[in-house]
Each structure stands twice: as C-alpha cells, then as structure tokens.
Design a protein around this motif. Structure first.
Motif, short mmCIF file in Angstrom:
data_model
loop_
_atom_site.label_atom_id
_atom_site.label_comp_id
_atom_site.label_asym_id
_atom_site.label_seq_id
_atom_site.Cartn_x
_atom_site.Cartn_y
_atom_site.Cartn_z
N ASN A 73 36.25 54.84 8.77
CA ASN A 73 36.18 54.67 10.23
C ASN A 73 36.73 53.32 10.67
O ASN A 73 36.71 52.36 9.92
N ASN A 74 37.18 53.29 11.91
CA ASN A 74 37.51 52.03 12.58
C ASN A 74 36.48 51.76 13.65
O ASN A 74 36.33 52.58 14.58
N PHE A 75 35.77 50.66 13.53
CA PHE A 75 34.79 50.25 14.54
C PHE A 75 34.60 48.77 14.28
O PHE A 75 33.68 48.34 13.61
N TYR A 76 35.54 47.98 14.84
CA TYR A 76 35.66 46.57 14.48
C TYR A 76 34.43 45.74 14.83
O TYR A 76 34.22 44.68 14.26
N PRO A 110 33.98 42.47 25.07
CA PRO A 110 33.75 43.78 24.45
C PRO A 110 35.05 44.58 24.31
O PRO A 110 36.06 44.25 24.92
N TYR A 111 34.96 45.65 23.49
CA TYR A 111 36.10 46.57 23.31
C TYR A 111 36.32 47.31 24.62
O TYR A 111 35.42 48.00 25.12
N ILE A 112 37.50 47.14 25.18
CA ILE A 112 37.87 47.80 26.45
C ILE A 112 39.02 48.75 26.19
O ILE A 112 39.90 48.45 25.37
N HIS A 158 40.35 55.47 22.10
CA HIS A 158 39.09 56.22 22.21
C HIS A 158 37.88 55.30 22.09
O HIS A 158 37.30 55.17 21.02
N GLY A 159 37.50 54.64 23.16
CA GLY A 159 36.38 53.70 23.13
C GLY A 159 35.10 54.36 22.62
O GLY A 159 34.78 55.49 22.98
N LYS A 160 34.40 53.61 21.77
CA LYS A 160 33.16 54.12 21.16
C LYS A 160 31.92 53.48 21.80
O LYS A 160 32.01 52.40 22.38
N SER A 161 30.78 54.12 21.61
CA SER A 161 29.48 53.58 22.04
C SER A 161 29.58 52.97 23.44
O SER A 161 29.31 51.79 23.65
N1 LIG Z 1 34.48 50.17 20.34
C1 LIG Z 1 35.45 50.54 19.49
N2 LIG Z 1 36.04 51.74 19.65
C2 LIG Z 1 37.02 52.14 18.79
C3 LIG Z 1 37.47 51.30 17.74
C4 LIG Z 1 36.82 50.03 17.60
O1 LIG Z 1 37.14 49.23 16.71
N3 LIG Z 1 35.82 49.70 18.48
N4 LIG Z 1 38.49 51.72 16.92
C5 LIG Z 1 39.40 52.76 17.43
C6 LIG Z 1 40.32 53.31 16.46
S1 LIG Z 1 41.61 52.33 15.97
C7 LIG Z 1 40.23 54.60 16.01
S2 LIG Z 1 41.39 55.29 15.00
C8 LIG Z 1 39.04 55.42 16.33
C9 LIG Z 1 38.40 55.85 15.03
O2 LIG Z 1 37.42 56.81 15.26
P1 LIG Z 1 36.60 57.43 14.03
O3 LIG Z 1 35.97 56.29 13.30
O4 LIG Z 1 35.62 58.34 14.63
O5 LIG Z 1 37.59 58.09 13.16
O6 LIG Z 1 38.09 54.74 17.11
C10 LIG Z 1 38.62 53.89 18.11
N5 LIG Z 1 37.56 53.39 18.96
#
Ligand SMILES: Nc1nc2c(c(=O)[nH]1)N[C@H]1C(S)=C(S)[C@@H](COP(=O)(O)O)O[C@H]1N2
Ligand SMILES: [Mo]
Length: 317
Positions: free
Chosen positions: A80-83, A190-192, A236-239
């Motif tokens: 996964n990528n979630f820096y 934060p991640y935007i 694709h911003g997470k959380s």
């Molecule tokens: N907040 C946040 N969202 C993020 C990232 C991150 O580092 N931080 N990485 C992105 C990248 S580069 C990718 S490829 C996808 C990875 O999603 P996955 O871990 O579900 O495969 O999340 C994206 N969303």
C-alpha cells in the motif's frame, strides 16, 4: 440487529474464495444462535460483527466488469501507499493504529447546506453497492479490487453545491500521534487531492467504505476514501475528514512537491510517459505479470467526454 445472509446473486466476487464461504457459514450459524447469547457475551467472543461490518457486502454493480481477475486480498492489503504511515509498501502494520471510530467527515464550502456527517450515519444514508474497479498507480503497478461504497454524486446531492463551485477538494486526516510519516516535515501535510465538479459528478467517481465485502482496511484509507478508476492512484485521498467545494483548483500534496511529475489531472494514458519511466504497461499485483496499460485505464466510454475541448491542459500527468 438483523444479520443479512447474502443470496447467491448478491455474493461478492470474493465469496468464491474458501475464506468467504467459511465466513458466510459462520454468519449463518451466528444468525441461528444469536437469540441464545447475551449480546455482551457474543461480543466478548469476537462473534458479533459491528453494524458497519454487516453492511459491506451489498450487491455488485455489474455495469463495470473489470476484465481481469480480482487481486488476491492478501496482496492488495499488504502492498500500500499511505505516506502518513511511512514511505514503504508495508505500512499495513503501523496503519492499524489509526482510530476509525468515532469518525466525522465535513462536507462544506460552496454549498447550500454544509454538513458534518458521523460515519455510521453516512453509511445508513448512502445507497451502498459494490464495484469491481481496476486501480492503476502512477508507479506502474495495478490491482483489481471489489470496493464497497457509493457514488460521490450521491454525497454531493446531500449538500447542494452552488453553481459557483468548480472543484472538489479532498482532505485526509493528519493525526501526529498515530501517523509517524507526519514527522517527515518536508511533505506539506495534510494530504490534499482534488478534481473538477464535472469529474466529481461522473458516474464512476466512487466513495469507498469497504473492500472484499468487509470494512475498508485501515491501510486502504478507512473509513472513507475516494476512487477515480481512470486516474492514477495518488488522486484517491484516503481517510478523508473534509470534502470542500471551491472555485479554486486544489493543489495536491504531490503537485505541491513536484508539479512536473504529478499534476492536477493525472488521467491514465499509456502513451504519455512519466518523466522518469514509461506508462505503457503495468505490473499486476499478485501474479506479477506485465500487461499493457489502457487509455483512461479502460474507462473511456464513461469519462473521455469530460475532456473534450480541454486542449491546453496537461491531462495525463
Ligand atoms: N492520504 C493519502 N492518500 C493516498 C496516498 C497517501 O500516501 N496518503 N497514496 C495514494 C497512492 S499513490 C495510491 S496508489 C493509493 C493506494 O491505495 P491502496 O493502498 O489502497 O492500494 O492511495 C492514494 N491515496
Ligand atoms: Mo500511487
């Protein structure tokens, strides 16, 4: 609480695996025995699923066949990528520290009815479905995941965007206590991330709350992340904690660091190389096989029309 036992046509793709069959059987047994157990006891035995967990296997929307096998769950959830949790692919370990309840997400900005949603209320409000989408990372690896969620357009309808709203800005959580990556202070946390209002309204733009018929793993961006299957994964911003409608084009974290490599649009195009590598093909997580990358990641039928006339924009990086 009713325990929903999916019928044959409602089974997620992952139900074809032995593990899911076992889980379904366990759920059926639980359903039969649930009246006999005090709720507290059931919970103590780890038997009672949370309410949210019970909502994660709605019917699959068959309109978007992925054309490739589903990536094994283990591969997709351990790479996964979630820096915020570190720069290596094994962040599924530290990510388990993320508290995902209670969770609130604000939807604000240029809207008639700004609102802050409690995550569990949002789950009950939104029309949940499963979509099996291809995911293409800008680093040239890809996966196919059955996501559970709802169309972004359904969420935006709740707050009634004003006509002045031109963009949507997605803000991820930044919790210094649990996210060791935030100590890397050269990243502009934060991640935007962001998209246009037209992109947000597209039928493919999907808010994700689950994967593989279960609650979204923390490393994948629980409890709420966004997915634009025709764009590189960093969009694709997470959380997510805040979704804002604005008239200013949002500048993503990656764009802020290196605009020449990670732009606003970031639509998948095999013919436009990243400055440091080709985007012509991709490594499939799980099998390790290399396959050709598709224009718009194969979703041109739904999205190509969004970009007619935008000839001055750098649409593919
Ligand atoms: N907040 C946040 N969202 C993020 C990232 C991150 O580092 N931080 N990485 C992105 C990248 S580069 C990718 S490829 C996808 C990875 O999603 P996955 O871990 O579900 O495969 O999340 C994206 N969303
Ligand atoms: Mo990525």
């Amino acid at each position: 609480m009713a325990i929903h036992i999916p019928r044959g046509w409602e089974l997620p793709e992952s139900a074809a695996t032995a593990e899911a069959l076992v889980l379904n059987r366990r759920a059926a047994m639980l359903g039969a025995g649930v009246g006999l157990l005090a709720p507290g006891l059931a919970r103590a035995q780890g038997a009672a699923p949370t309410e949210a967990a019970g909502m994660m296997a709605p019917p699959i929307n068959g309109k978007y066949p992925p054309g490739r096998p589903t990536t094994p769950e283990r591969e997709a959830t351990t790479y996964n990528n979630f820096y915020e949790f570190g720069t290596d692919k094994g962040i599924y370990r530290p990510a388990q520290a993320l508290p995902t309840r209670p969770w609130r997400v604000k939807v604000d900005g240029l809207v008639e009815a700004p609102r802050e949603f409690d995550m569990d209320d949002l789950l009950k409000l939104m029309p949940l479905e499963q979509r099996v989408y291809r995911h293409r990372c800008v680093e040239a690896w890809s996966m196919v995941v059955p996501w559970t969620g709802f169309q972004l357009s359904a969420l935006l309808a709740q707050v009634k965007p004003l006509s002045r709203a031109k963009y949507v800005r997605f803000e991820s959580a930044a919790l210094p206590g649990v996210m060791p990556g935030l100590r890397q202070s050269w990243y502009p946390w934060p991640y935007i991330e962001g998209c246009t209002i037209e992109e947000a309204a597209n039928e493919l733009s999907f808010m994700v709350v689950g994967a593989y018929g279960k609650e979204l793993p923390k490393q994948m961006g629980a409890p709420l992340r966004v997915h634009f299957p025709w764009k590189y994964g960093f969009k694709h911003g997470k959380s997510l904690v805040k979704i804002s409608l604005t008239d200013q084009r949002p500048k993503g974290l990656w764009e802020a660091i290196q605009a020449s490599e990670y732009g606003f649009w970031a639509n998948v195009n095999p013919e436009v190389s990243h400055p440091r590598w080709s985007q012509a093909s991709e490594r499939v997580l799980g099998s390790g096989e290399r396959v050709p990358t598709l224009m718009w990641n194969g979703y041109g039928e739904q999205v190509a029309g969004l970009y007619t006339g935008l000839t001055r924009e750098r649409l593919f990086a």
